[in-house]
Design a protein around this motif. Structure first.
Motif, short mmCIF file in Angstrom:
data_model
loop_
_atom_site.label_atom_id
_atom_site.label_comp_id
_atom_site.label_asym_id
_atom_site.label_seq_id
_atom_site.Cartn_x
_atom_site.Cartn_y
_atom_site.Cartn_z
N ARG A 24 38.66 38.28 53.30
CA ARG A 24 39.38 37.71 54.55
C ARG A 24 40.24 37.10 54.36
O ARG A 24 41.39 37.31 55.14
N MET A 31 43.05 39.59 53.82
CA MET A 31 43.18 40.59 54.95
C MET A 31 43.88 40.08 55.91
O MET A 31 44.78 40.58 56.69
N CYS A 54 48.62 42.00 51.77
CA CYS A 54 48.39 43.27 51.81
C CYS A 54 49.02 44.32 52.85
O CYS A 54 48.49 45.32 53.07
N GLN A 77 43.20 48.55 52.79
CA GLN A 77 41.68 48.35 52.17
C GLN A 77 41.88 48.36 50.76
O GLN A 77 41.24 47.33 49.96
N VAL A 98 43.17 44.94 49.50
CA VAL A 98 41.96 43.87 49.75
C VAL A 98 40.98 43.75 48.66
O VAL A 98 40.47 42.68 48.21
N PHE A 105 35.14 42.37 55.84
CA PHE A 105 36.36 43.14 56.07
C PHE A 105 36.46 43.38 57.90
O PHE A 105 37.62 43.14 58.28
N THR A 157 37.56 39.19 61.60
CA THR A 157 38.83 38.74 61.40
C THR A 157 39.00 37.13 62.03
O THR A 157 40.36 36.72 62.24
N ARG A 206 48.91 45.18 60.33
CA ARG A 206 48.96 45.54 58.87
C ARG A 206 50.31 46.21 58.64
O ARG A 206 50.84 46.50 57.66
#
Length: 240
Positions: free
Chosen positions: A167, A170, A175, A194, A197, A229, A232, A240
């Protein structure tokens, strides 16, 4: 127990033989910095030496810069302000977070920062290179604070540790896809976020004393990956 979590550039300094931090001229330091950032003419040994030198160069100036940047992000960073506000909502006493809860200091471990429930958040001034990196690292650590307060986070439980690392990486911005492209190129574009992370979560869990090896860390990250994942909170979505 202290849990350093936010990772600086992922060079393994400890496995190489390095000279003491050199007293470089301003021009030579600039040249090496440019080479480091572009990757041109840099071997693995050169890169590790640069990171080692950076860690041990101008420590007082770096600490001062860290404190100045910390003051700025606490006032102006959308992600930091957002996380601080949600942490305050979880504080049953409804008291503001003590400024001493977040500290800049020289660290003897190769991490950008860490969170300890008893001591607070540590920002490693000798690893943080910019205001924007500090913003990402602090946001990362604030996600850990949020998880600790909301979910009774227990770092001795590897699934808890893996989940909060997933978390934090992310939600912090560490990232971002364009940063990953700079590191790893355009290959496997759709999974760069992904992969970053997951990689960072495995590295952090592997360093937990309760974890036997990297294989166990990878297994634990896989077990909690889907649910963590996709979680949020307190953000509505991830950019992202």
């Amino acid at each position: 127990m202290s849990h350093p979590t936010s990772q600086p550039p992922e060079e393994n300094v400890s496995q190489l033989t390095l000279s003491p931090a050199s007293e470089l001229s301003g021009f030579e330091w600039w040249r090496r910095t440019l080479s480091y950032q572009t990757g041109l003419g840099f071997t693995a040994q050169d890169r590790a030496q640069y990171v080692y030198d950076y860690q041990n160069r101008n420590l007082e100036e770096k600490c001062q810069s860290c404190n100045e940047n910390l003051e700025w992000v606490l006032k102006y960073s959308p992600s930091v302000i957002f996380m601080m506000n949600h942490i305050r909502k979880l504080n049953k006493d409804n008291e503001p977070i003590d400024p001493q809860f977040i500290k800049c200091a020289t660290c003897d471990f190769t991490k950008g920062g860490g969170f300890d429930p008893n001591s607070g958040i540590l920002l490693c001034s000798n690893w943080i290179r910019s205001k924007w990196q500090l913003e990402d690292i602090l946001t990362h650590e604030l996600v850990h604070v949020y998880d600790y307060m909301k979910f009774n986070l227990n770092y001795n439980n590897l699934r808890h540790h893996a989940c909060t690392e997933i978390r934090a990486s992310m939600l912090s911005g560490e990232c971002r896809i364009w940063a990953e492209i700079k590191k790893t190129g355009l290959g496997n574009f759709g999974k760069k976020f992904q992969d970053c992370v997951r990689r960072r979560a495995v590295i952090s869990v592997s360093a937990n004393p309760a974890c036997r090896n990297t294989k166990e860390a990878e297994s634990v990250v896989d077990i909690v990956w889907r649910s963590c994942f996709n979680d949020t909170r307190p953000f509505e979505r991830v950019y992202r």
